[in-house]
Design a protein around this motif. Structure first.
Motif, PDB file in Angstrom:
ATOM      1  N   MET A  69       1.641   5.202   0.741  1.00  0.00           N
ATOM      2  CA  MET A  69       1.191   6.140   1.367  1.00  0.00           C
ATOM      3  C   MET A  69       1.959   7.588   1.372  1.00  0.00           C
ATOM      4  O   MET A  69       3.019   7.306   0.764  1.00  0.00           O
ATOM      5  CB  MET A  69       1.426   5.672   3.001  1.00  0.00           C
ATOM      6  CG  MET A  69       0.390   4.438   3.323  1.00  0.00           C
ATOM      7  SD  MET A  69      -1.330   4.629   3.280  1.00  0.00           S
ATOM      8  CE  MET A  69      -1.570   5.668   4.896  1.00  0.00           C
TER       9      MET A  69
ATOM     10  N   GLU B 292      -3.432   8.441   2.837  1.00  0.00           N
ATOM     11  CA  GLU B 292      -3.284   7.819   1.521  1.00  0.00           C
ATOM     12  C   GLU B 292      -3.241   8.964   0.791  1.00  0.00           C
ATOM     13  O   GLU B 292      -3.799  10.138   0.950  1.00  0.00           O
ATOM     14  CB  GLU B 292      -4.745   7.333   1.495  1.00  0.00           C
ATOM     15  CG  GLU B 292      -5.112   6.257   1.978  1.00  0.00           C
ATOM     16  CD  GLU B 292      -6.320   5.164   1.766  1.00  0.00           C
ATOM     17  OE1 GLU B 292      -6.962   5.945   1.238  1.00  0.00           O
ATOM     18  OE2 GLU B 292      -6.500   4.113   2.189  1.00  0.00           O
TER      19      GLU B 292
ATOM     20  N   ARG C  83       0.849  -1.077  -0.061  1.00  0.00           N
ATOM     21  CA  ARG C  83      -0.200   0.030   0.005  1.00  0.00           C
ATOM     22  C   ARG C  83       0.946   1.482  -0.050  1.00  0.00           C
ATOM     23  O   ARG C  83       1.875   1.399   0.641  1.00  0.00           O
ATOM     24  CB  ARG C  83      -0.928  -0.114   1.235  1.00  0.00           C
ATOM     25  CG  ARG C  83      -1.929   1.030   1.107  1.00  0.00           C
ATOM     26  CD  ARG C  83      -2.656   0.752   2.504  1.00  0.00           C
ATOM     27  NE  ARG C  83      -3.810   1.779   2.633  1.00  0.00           N
ATOM     28  CZ  ARG C  83      -4.589   1.873   3.788  1.00  0.00           C
ATOM     29  NH1 ARG C  83      -4.425   1.079   4.891  1.00  0.00           N
ATOM     30  NH2 ARG C  83      -5.386   2.950   3.881  1.00  0.00           N
TER      31      ARG C  83
END
Length: 236
Positions: A9, A22, A7
């Motif tokens: 960030m 995010e 993910r």
């Protein structure tokens, strides 16, 4: 940065550390830019629990967070951590304590409402103490009295809070006495700010005409205050 699960960030540097969030796409950024400011309503006058509404939603408040919100609302241009520490804690202000309170408040109301560098409220703030202050500054004594429900955060001993509390109390009292308006003075005598004010009750006894139904209760309260002050009974 990329987390272990893949993910992605964004790392945002804050005064008290770092924030992971995010990434926004361009559409999100444009929506944020055109979004109206948050509406923050503060009700900190009186002996009850201080209350706050954020966009109409009630959020729980501790006394410390209410103190912090009060100081920030008084300085819409923003404050450095050092200046904020002095206003809250005097010359012995601890930067670590200030950062901790800021962190807790940002977690409660959002990082978009309480911004950093400098610390400021990015919101449309409506407060009862601000309403009293503005009304007094333009001579609207009746409006100021109507908006006042008692002292500002009476359990707080923070320097900036004490100063504003004294300013509002003295300003309202002086404006009411100067107005020489018996109805206004009678309303003020029933306010928690004037509950123990002998001069206010003495002046009200002078202004109320004989036969006025309000005179009896005022005479009773004045007699009680004179006893508390160790004074003898008055002639009237």
């Amino acid at each position: 940065m990329v987390l272990a699960g893949g993910r992605e960030m964004v790392v945002e540097r804050l005064a008290e550390g770092y924030l992971l969030r995010e990434p926004r796409n361009r559409t999100d950024s444009a929506a944020t830019a055109t979004r109206p400011p948050a509406a923050l309503s503060l009700r900190f006058l009186g002996d009850g629990t201080p209350t706050m509404l954020l966009n109409g939603r009630s959020l729980p408040l501790t006394l410390r967070l209410a103190e912090l919100l009060t100081v920030l609302s008084l300085h819409p241009e923003g404050l450095t951590g050092e200046r904020l520490g002095r206003l809250l804690y005097g010359d012995d202000g601890n930067q670590a304590t200030v950062r901790g309170e800021i962190h807790r408040l940002r977690a409660l109301i959002g990082t978009d409402v309480l911004t950093t560098r400098p610390y400021r409220l990015a919101a449309a703030v409506d407060s009862d103490f601000g309403s009293v202050r503005r009304a007094l500054r333009v001579g609207r004594v009746e409006d100021a009295l109507r908006a006042c429900r008692g002292p500002l955060l009476p359990r707080s001993e923070k320097p900036e809070i004490r100063e504003l509390r004294d300013e509002l109390t003295a300003g309202l009292r002086g404006a009411v006495l100067e107005a020489q308006d018996v109805d206004l003075l009678h309303a003020f005598a029933g306010d928690p700010l004037a509950a123990g004010d002998l001069e206010v009750h003495e002046r009200l006894v002078e202004l109320l005409p004989p036969g006025d139904p309000r005179l009896g209760p005022v005479l009773f309260r004045r007699a009680r205050l004179r006893r508390d002050w160790g004074l003898g009974p008055a002639r009237r």
